[in-house]
Motif scaffolding. Sequence first.
Motif, mmCIF file in Angstrom:
data_model
loop_
_atom_site.group_PDB
_atom_site.id
_atom_site.type_symbol
_atom_site.label_atom_id
_atom_site.label_comp_id
_atom_site.label_asym_id
_atom_site.label_seq_id
_atom_site.Cartn_x
_atom_site.Cartn_y
_atom_site.Cartn_z
ATOM 1 N N LEU A 34 -3.125 -9.221 -27.801
ATOM 2 C CA LEU A 34 -2.569 -9.958 -26.676
ATOM 3 C C LEU A 34 -1.083 -9.637 -26.631
ATOM 4 O O LEU A 34 -0.359 -9.880 -27.602
ATOM 5 N N HIS A 35 -0.642 -9.038 -25.542
ATOM 6 C CA HIS A 35 0.765 -8.691 -25.378
ATOM 7 C C HIS A 35 1.423 -9.749 -24.510
ATOM 8 O O HIS A 35 0.959 -10.026 -23.405
ATOM 9 N N VAL A 36 2.479 -10.346 -25.020
ATOM 10 C CA VAL A 36 3.196 -11.392 -24.301
ATOM 11 C C VAL A 36 4.657 -10.977 -24.201
ATOM 12 O O VAL A 36 5.277 -10.635 -25.205
ATOM 13 N N TRP A 37 5.183 -10.986 -22.975
ATOM 14 C CA TRP A 37 6.591 -10.701 -22.749
ATOM 15 C C TRP A 37 7.274 -11.982 -22.309
ATOM 16 O O TRP A 37 6.879 -12.581 -21.308
ATOM 17 N N VAL A 38 8.268 -12.412 -23.044
ATOM 18 C CA VAL A 38 9.092 -13.537 -22.617
ATOM 19 C C VAL A 38 10.341 -12.908 -22.027
ATOM 20 O O VAL A 38 11.165 -12.336 -22.731
ATOM 21 N N ARG A 39 10.430 -12.960 -20.723
ATOM 22 C CA ARG A 39 11.486 -12.246 -20.022
ATOM 23 C C ARG A 39 12.766 -13.055 -19.896
ATOM 24 O O ARG A 39 13.816 -12.608 -20.320
ATOM 25 N N LYS A 52 28.077 -23.814 -23.671
ATOM 26 C CA LYS A 52 26.763 -23.896 -23.043
ATOM 27 C C LYS A 52 25.673 -23.833 -24.106
ATOM 28 O O LYS A 52 25.928 -23.522 -25.261
ATOM 29 N N SER A 53 24.445 -24.117 -23.674
ATOM 30 C CA SER A 53 23.305 -24.073 -24.586
ATOM 31 C C SER A 53 23.120 -22.669 -25.166
ATOM 32 O O SER A 53 23.529 -21.671 -24.568
ATOM 33 N N ASP A 54 22.486 -22.622 -26.328
ATOM 34 C CA ASP A 54 22.156 -21.377 -27.014
ATOM 35 C C ASP A 54 20.626 -21.303 -27.089
ATOM 36 O O ASP A 54 20.021 -21.631 -28.113
ATOM 37 N N PRO A 55 19.978 -20.905 -25.989
ATOM 38 C CA PRO A 55 18.525 -21.041 -25.893
ATOM 39 C C PRO A 55 17.724 -19.978 -26.638
ATOM 40 O O PRO A 55 18.165 -18.848 -26.819
ATOM 41 N N VAL A 84 18.007 -15.931 -30.299
ATOM 42 C CA VAL A 84 18.865 -16.931 -29.648
ATOM 43 C C VAL A 84 19.866 -16.190 -28.758
ATOM 44 O O VAL A 84 20.460 -15.198 -29.176
ATOM 45 N N ILE A 85 20.020 -16.665 -27.521
ATOM 46 C CA ILE A 85 21.034 -16.122 -26.611
ATOM 47 C C ILE A 85 22.201 -17.115 -26.614
ATOM 48 O O ILE A 85 22.041 -18.270 -26.240
ATOM 49 N N GLN A 86 23.356 -16.675 -27.049
ATOM 50 C CA GLN A 86 24.517 -17.549 -27.175
ATOM 51 C C GLN A 86 25.117 -17.902 -25.816
ATOM 52 O O GLN A 86 25.336 -17.023 -24.985
ATOM 53 N N GLY A 87 25.376 -19.190 -25.592
ATOM 54 C CA GLY A 87 26.133 -19.666 -24.438
ATOM 55 C C GLY A 87 25.590 -19.266 -23.081
ATOM 56 O O GLY A 87 26.320 -18.715 -22.272
ATOM 57 N N SER A 88 24.314 -19.578 -22.799
ATOM 58 C CA SER A 88 23.736 -19.188 -21.521
ATOM 59 C C SER A 88 22.766 -20.239 -20.999
ATOM 60 O O SER A 88 21.952 -20.773 -21.755
ATOM 61 N N LEU A 89 22.859 -20.530 -19.698
ATOM 62 C CA LEU A 89 21.885 -21.386 -19.036
ATOM 63 C C LEU A 89 20.890 -20.550 -18.240
ATOM 64 O O LEU A 89 19.964 -21.075 -17.636
ATOM 65 N N PRO A 91 19.252 -17.411 -19.712
ATOM 66 C CA PRO A 91 19.036 -16.378 -20.730
ATOM 67 C C PRO A 91 18.042 -15.312 -20.275
ATOM 68 O O PRO A 91 17.112 -15.578 -19.517
ATOM 69 N N ARG A 92 18.268 -14.092 -20.751
ATOM 70 C CA ARG A 92 17.358 -12.979 -20.492
ATOM 71 C C ARG A 92 17.004 -12.371 -21.845
ATOM 72 O O ARG A 92 17.842 -11.742 -22.483
ATOM 73 N N TRP A 93 15.762 -12.580 -22.277
ATOM 74 C CA TRP A 93 15.332 -12.092 -23.585
ATOM 75 C C TRP A 93 14.667 -10.727 -23.509
ATOM 76 O O TRP A 93 14.894 -9.894 -24.372
ATOM 77 N N GLU A 94 13.758 -10.525 -22.563
ATOM 78 C CA GLU A 94 12.941 -9.300 -22.500
ATOM 79 C C GLU A 94 12.315 -9.027 -23.869
ATOM 80 O O GLU A 94 12.357 -7.913 -24.382
ATOM 81 N N HIS A 95 11.716 -10.073 -24.449
ATOM 82 C CA HIS A 95 11.181 -9.992 -25.805
ATOM 83 C C HIS A 95 9.663 -9.851 -25.770
ATOM 84 O O HIS A 95 8.981 -10.576 -25.056
ATOM 85 N N HIS A 96 9.147 -8.938 -26.565
ATOM 86 C CA HIS A 96 7.717 -8.630 -26.604
ATOM 87 C C HIS A 96 7.089 -9.147 -27.887
ATOM 88 O O HIS A 96 7.636 -8.978 -28.973
ATOM 89 N N PHE A 97 5.940 -9.793 -27.749
ATOM 90 C CA PHE A 97 5.131 -10.220 -28.891
ATOM 91 C C PHE A 97 3.790 -9.507 -28.780
ATOM 92 O O PHE A 97 3.187 -9.481 -27.712
ATOM 93 N N ALA A 98 3.300 -8.911 -29.863
ATOM 94 C CA ALA A 98 1.974 -8.308 -29.926
ATOM 95 C C ALA A 98 1.153 -9.141 -30.902
ATOM 96 O O ALA A 98 1.414 -9.138 -32.099
ATOM 97 N N ILE A 99 0.193 -9.870 -30.369
ATOM 98 C CA ILE A 99 -0.582 -10.809 -31.174
ATOM 99 C C ILE A 99 -1.991 -10.253 -31.354
ATOM 100 O O ILE A 99 -2.739 -10.126 -30.377
ATOM 101 N N PRO A 100 -2.383 -9.918 -32.597
ATOM 102 C CA PRO A 100 -3.737 -9.399 -32.816
ATOM 103 C C PRO A 100 -4.779 -10.500 -32.609
ATOM 104 O O PRO A 100 -4.564 -11.648 -33.000
#
Length: 136
Positions: A34-39, A52-55, A84-89, A91-100
Motif C-alpha cells: 500500500l503506497h501512501v503519499w502525505v502531500r 507558528k506551529s511545527d506540524p 516535522v516542518i518548522q514554523g508553517s501553517l 506544510p508541504r511534506w511530499e512524504h511516501h510510505f510503503a506499507i507491506p
Amino acid sequence: CGPPNPKPQTQNATCLLDCLNRNPPPTKGALGTLHVWVRSAAGLRNRDWVGKSDPFCRISLLKTEEHSVGGGQPATLYEGETPVIQGSLFPRWEHHFAIPLDPSSASCLSLHYSLHDYDDETTSDFLGECWHPVTD
C-alpha cells in the motif's frame, strides 16, 4: 468494515492525501504494498505562543474485525510519521510510505491520519484527524 469507532472528520486541517495503490507483491507471500503519499496540509491552527506551529502527520493502518459488534478496538498494523516542518501553517511534506500487506490483513482496513504540532520529544498538540477506508 469501516472506520473503527467512527467519528466525524475534524475540519481543522485540510489533508491533501491521494494515490492509494496496491502494487505487485515485493516479497514472497505478500499480497502487495500500500503506497501512501502525505502531500500537504493547509490552514492549520497555530498552537505555539511564539512563532507558528511545527506540524507533522502521523499515519496508522488499522484493521477492524469484519463482523465486530460494539466497536471493538482495531489492531494497529503500521504506524509512521512525516518529518516535522518548522514554523508553517501550510506544510508541504511530499512524504511516501510503503506499507507491506499480507493475506491475513487484506480486509477491513482503514488509514487514520492525525496532524500534530511538535513541541518536544515527549509532547505534541493535536491539530486534526481524518479516516480513509482502504478498498481494493
